[in-house]
Design a protein around this motif. Structure first.
Motif, PDB file in Angstrom:
ATOM      1  N   HIS A  42       0.830  -1.206   0.000  1.00  0.00           N
ATOM      2  CA  HIS A  42       0.000   0.000   0.000  1.00  0.00           C
ATOM      3  C   HIS A  42       0.860   1.249   0.000  1.00  0.00           C
ATOM      4  N   SER A  43       1.902   1.265   0.844  1.00  0.00           N
ATOM      5  CA  SER A  43       2.731   2.471   0.921  1.00  0.00           C
ATOM      6  C   SER A  43       3.440   2.715  -0.404  1.00  0.00           C
ATOM      7  N   TRP A  81       0.888   4.324  -2.709  1.00  0.00           N
ATOM      8  CA  TRP A  81       0.635   5.722  -2.336  1.00  0.00           C
ATOM      9  C   TRP A  81       1.810   6.609  -2.690  1.00  0.00           C
ATOM     10  N   VAL A 130       1.699   7.259  -6.407  1.00  0.00           N
ATOM     11  CA  VAL A 130       0.641   8.226  -6.730  1.00  0.00           C
ATOM     12  C   VAL A 130       1.101   9.631  -6.364  1.00  0.00           C
ATOM     13  N   PHE A 131       1.739   9.745  -5.189  1.00  0.00           N
ATOM     14  CA  PHE A 131       2.201  11.049  -4.710  1.00  0.00           C
ATOM     15  C   PHE A 131       3.251  11.633  -5.659  1.00  0.00           C
ATOM     16  N   GLN A 152       1.633  12.679  -8.897  1.00  0.00           N
ATOM     17  CA  GLN A 152       0.865  13.917  -8.724  1.00  0.00           C
ATOM     18  C   GLN A 152       1.806  15.123  -8.653  1.00  0.00           C
TER      19      GLN A 152
END
Ligand SMILES: [Zn+2]
Ligand SMILES: [Zn+2]
Length: 383
Positions: free
Chosen positions: A13-14, A17, A20-21, A24
């Motif tokens: 999961h990390s 994320w 994605v970060f 972005q």
């Protein structure tokens, strides 16, 4: 195992994320580094030559927070302060559609643009400070986004301001030209490169950290597994081993089988008797016990038994009598009187008073045969 699985899920999961970060960040960064240029057309009536003079150039840059629209109108200067920093700045607008011409400096772009907007301008042209030639900047004005705002160079701006000051009607038309990315400016290219390298380095370090952490964990697990195997080996070496003889009840009975291989017991076969009194072929139970130190039938833990035995027995009785092998006394009485294990699978009476069984247990299995031979010799010599 479950905790390990949970840890892996958290890591997964990390990672998602983080990706994605990073994506972005890159997206927002590239979006913020895009900018639009503007065509600026200037027309005015030259009273000396008695004709309309006009020029057009791609010399304006839309503000970062400006609407990207066309705009046109008569150019109007602020009444007192050419920088339009004061809250009371006014403009002498003669027509309904007009564009404010303001000089850069002293206050924020937002303040200048808001002053023009308050006075009803349809757009603002901000020209750069003295000594900057034709250079422009990308204006950031997050608090003033209502009207079109562009920046032009100091030379063009000063010329237009002088014309207006002389009393000429200067007509300006702003049109959207082209969009440019970070590569347009060398400084931006460097900034973006450093940012990109920074983000990549952080990501790499993070993944390296995760990798090392996982490696370390796996190593620890392997170590624990090896340690457990060693403990199991020690416990197995201390178990009671019998060689079945003709006439033993378990040899004659077809109902008594080794549950590991489901075969019945034969004459001369070696059986391992667990502390719970369940017994199996030696060759069948030892590989099982190496992996799981429990009785396959009743789940009795052979390591736990060893610990209990060490606590119960005085240290003198459990100390080794020789370096190569030692004798150990197993109190079967203790086992037979326990509530859950009253029956003896070997068929011996269970409740008939204390029964002490002396058993040879060897640290090194290579001595097993040798010791048996010595024991037989002793019996023969006594007889
Ligand atoms: Zn078997
Ligand atoms: Zn058992």
């Amino acid at each position: 195992m479950k905790a390990n699985l949970k840890l892996r899920t958290v890591h997964g999961h990390s990672c998602i994320w983080l990706s994605v970060f990073v994506f972005q960040c890159c997206f927002q960064l590239s979006a913020s580094l895009l900018f639009w240029t503007a065509y600026v057309e200037v027309r005015y009536f030259d009273s000396v030559s008695n004709e309309t003079v006009g020029s057009i150039c791609e010399c304006g840059v839309f503000g970062a927070d400006s609407p990207i629209f066309s705009a046109s109108g008569l150019l109007v200067l602020p009444n007192s302060d050419p920088l339009a920093c004061s809250k009371n700045t006014t403009f002498n607008a003669k027509q309904q559609k007009w564009i404010a011409l303001v000089k850069n400096g002293d206050c924020t772009y937002s303040q200048k643009i808001r002053a023009a907007w308050r006075n009803g301008a349809s757009a603002v042209v901000i020209y750069n400070i003295d000594g900057t030639g034709n250079n422009t900047e990308l204006m950031a004005h997050p608090d003033a986004t209502n009207i079109v705002a562009i920046m032009v160079g100091n030379i063009l701006g000063t010329e237009m301001a002088e014309l207006v000051n002389k009393g000429s009607d200067v007509y300006v038309a702003i049109a959207v030209a082209k969009t440019y990315g970070w590569w347009y400016s060398g400084t931006w290219a460097y900034s973006l490169s450093f940012t990109f390298i920074g983000i990549t380095a952080i990501t790499l370090f993070y993944f390296a950290y995760l990798f090392i952490k996982r490696m370390y964990r796996n190593q620890q697990l392997k170590k624990q597994e090896m340690e457990m195997k060693r403990e199991n080996e020690k416990a197995i070496a201390k178990l009671e081993v019998r060689t079945l003889r003709t006439g033993d009840p378990e040899v004659e009975s077809e109902d008594v089988i080794c549950v590991v291989c489901t075969e019945s017991f034969r004459h001369n076969e070696k059986v391992t008797v667990l502390p719970c009194r369940h017994f199996y072929h030696k060759k069948c139970i030892e590989p099982w016990l190496l992996e799981h130190p429990t009785c396959p039938m009743c789940k009795f833990h052979i390591l736990k038994y060893k610990i209990d035995e060490e606590i119960d027995e005085p240290p003198s009785s459990s100390s080794p009598s020789s370096d190569t092998f030692r004798l150990s006394v197993i109190r079967t009485e203790q086992l037979h009187t326990s509530d859950s294990r009253n029956t003896d699978p070997l068929g011996r009476p269970s409740g008939s008073g204390p029964e002490i069984q002396t058993q040879h247990i060897y640290e090194n299995l290579a001595f097993e045969e040798e010791a048996e031979r010595m024991e037989h010799q002793n019996i023969n010599s006594q007889g």
